[in-house]
Design a protein around this motif. Structure first.
Motif, PDB file in Angstrom:
ATOM      1  N   VAL A  80       0.778   3.165  -9.435  1.00 59.88           N
ATOM      2  CA  VAL A  80       0.841   3.993  -8.235  1.00 59.88           C
ATOM      3  C   VAL A  80      -0.158   5.139  -8.375  1.00 59.88           C
ATOM      4  O   VAL A  80      -0.380   5.649  -9.469  1.00 59.88           O
ATOM      5  CB  VAL A  80       2.280   4.519  -7.993  1.00 59.88           C
ATOM      6  CG1 VAL A  80       2.736   5.436  -9.110  1.00 59.88           C
ATOM      7  CG2 VAL A  80       2.411   5.174  -6.635  1.00 59.88           C
ATOM      8  N   ALA A  81      -0.765   5.530  -7.254  1.00 58.17           N
ATOM      9  CA  ALA A  81      -1.729   6.634  -7.256  1.00 58.17           C
ATOM     10  C   ALA A  81      -1.096   7.955  -6.833  1.00 58.17           C
ATOM     11  O   ALA A  81      -1.521   9.010  -7.275  1.00 58.17           O
ATOM     12  CB  ALA A  81      -2.901   6.309  -6.328  1.00 58.17           C
ATOM     13  N   GLN A  82      -0.075   7.904  -5.952  1.00 61.16           N
ATOM     14  CA  GLN A  82       0.568   9.123  -5.467  1.00 61.16           C
ATOM     15  C   GLN A  82       2.053   8.879  -5.295  1.00 61.16           C
ATOM     16  O   GLN A  82       2.466   7.837  -4.779  1.00 61.16           O
ATOM     17  CB  GLN A  82      -0.032   9.547  -4.129  1.00 61.16           C
ATOM     18  CG  GLN A  82       0.623  10.787  -3.552  1.00 61.16           C
ATOM     19  CD  GLN A  82      -0.026  11.237  -2.264  1.00 61.16           C
ATOM     20  OE1 GLN A  82      -1.235  11.067  -2.076  1.00 61.16           O
ATOM     21  NE2 GLN A  82       0.749  11.809  -1.364  1.00 61.16           N
ATOM     22  N   ARG A 134      -0.118   2.115  -3.601  1.00 59.30           N
ATOM     23  CA  ARG A 134      -1.002   3.279  -3.581  1.00 59.30           C
ATOM     24  C   ARG A 134      -0.162   4.546  -3.469  1.00 59.30           C
ATOM     25  O   ARG A 134      -0.389   5.510  -4.176  1.00 59.30           O
ATOM     26  CB  ARG A 134      -1.989   3.177  -2.415  1.00 59.30           C
ATOM     27  CG  ARG A 134      -3.031   4.300  -2.393  1.00 59.30           C
ATOM     28  CD  ARG A 134      -3.999   4.153  -1.222  1.00 59.30           C
ATOM     29  NE  ARG A 134      -3.336   4.162   0.064  1.00 59.30           N
ATOM     30  CZ  ARG A 134      -2.951   5.269   0.719  1.00 59.30           C
ATOM     31  NH1 ARG A 134      -3.176   6.448   0.203  1.00 59.30           N
ATOM     32  NH2 ARG A 134      -2.354   5.181   1.891  1.00 59.30           N
ATOM     33  N   ASP A 182       0.827  -1.199   0.000  1.00 62.70           N
ATOM     34  CA  ASP A 182       0.000   0.000   0.000  1.00 62.70           C
ATOM     35  C   ASP A 182       0.868   1.258   0.000  1.00 62.70           C
ATOM     36  O   ASP A 182       0.710   2.135  -0.835  1.00 62.70           O
ATOM     37  CB  ASP A 182      -0.927   0.011   1.216  1.00 62.70           C
ATOM     38  CG  ASP A 182      -1.842   1.230   1.210  1.00 62.70           C
ATOM     39  OD1 ASP A 182      -2.712   1.302   0.321  1.00 62.70           O
ATOM     40  OD2 ASP A 182      -1.657   2.111   2.069  1.00 62.70           O
ATOM     41  N   THR A 183       1.821   1.334   0.936  1.00 64.76           N
ATOM     42  CA  THR A 183       2.722   2.479   1.037  1.00 64.76           C
ATOM     43  C   THR A 183       4.154   1.968   1.021  1.00 64.76           C
ATOM     44  O   THR A 183       4.528   1.124   1.833  1.00 64.76           O
ATOM     45  CB  THR A 183       2.473   3.269   2.336  1.00 64.76           C
ATOM     46  OG1 THR A 183       1.116   3.717   2.343  1.00 64.76           O
ATOM     47  CG2 THR A 183       3.410   4.465   2.445  1.00 64.76           C
ATOM     48  N   SER A 190       1.233   3.048 -14.492  1.00 66.69           N
ATOM     49  CA  SER A 190      -0.170   3.377 -14.242  1.00 66.69           C
ATOM     50  C   SER A 190      -0.843   3.858 -15.522  1.00 66.69           C
ATOM     51  O   SER A 190      -0.216   4.489 -16.371  1.00 66.69           O
ATOM     52  CB  SER A 190      -0.278   4.472 -13.182  1.00 66.69           C
ATOM     53  OG  SER A 190       0.318   4.052 -11.978  1.00 66.69           O
TER      54      SER A 190
END
Length: 160
Positions: A126-128, A110, A93-94, A142
């Motif tokens: 990846v989102a951020q 994430r 997640d991180t 992504s």
């Protein structure tokens, strides 16, 4: 009156939180234990504290929670005694990458945080992405561009 104070901007909050967490772990001002998990079975190994004047440095803690995803958090370090290339195939997640001149190949995440210099991170999706330091590179696969927060010079975030 309609302006937002710089300390309350979302990018500043994320970056400040990442820096504060990294400094707390890396500064050695207090003993910081990595998170534990019932799935972690390796015993922690420590080196004895060293005295520096009237202050005693906290021991370095190394166990299975470093360079692995535990409870949704992976702390990947690149130092002189560490391998310069690491993999986290299942992602996390991180993912926090800290150090110098390291290469990380990661599955989906994430959030990816990179601190240091000359690091290269390849992440499936990846989102951020938060990048602090100098000449760090994040390459992602992504479908859409992630939210990117950078502080430093020569940092890049690009799609494959």
């Amino acid at each position: 009156m309609g302006r937002i104070h710089p300390a309350f901007r979302p990018a500043a909050l994320v970056s400040s939180a990442a820096v504060a967490a990294a400094l707390a772990v890396l500064a050695g001002c207090a003993a910081v234990e990595p998170p534990t998990s019932s799935s972690t079975t390796a015993a922690a190994s420590t080196t004895p504290p060293t005295s520096t004047g009237d202050r005693t440095a906290a021991p370095f803690v190394s166990d299975a929670t470093t360079d692995a995803c535990v409870d949704g958090f992976a702390w990947m370090t690149f130092h002189d005694d560490d391998p310069s290339e690491k993999s986290l195939p299942g992602g996390c997640d991180t993912v926090v990458v800290a150090g110098v001149d390291g290469t990380l190949h990661s599955g989906p995440a994430r959030v990816v945080v990179v601190m240091g210099s000359g690091n290269h991170v390849e992440v499936e999706t990846v989102a951020q992405v938060d990048v602090e330091g100098v000449d760090n590179e994040v390459v992602h696969g992504s479908d859409s561009d992630p939210v990117v927060n950078t502080d430093g010079t020569g940092n890049t975030v690009t799609a494959r």
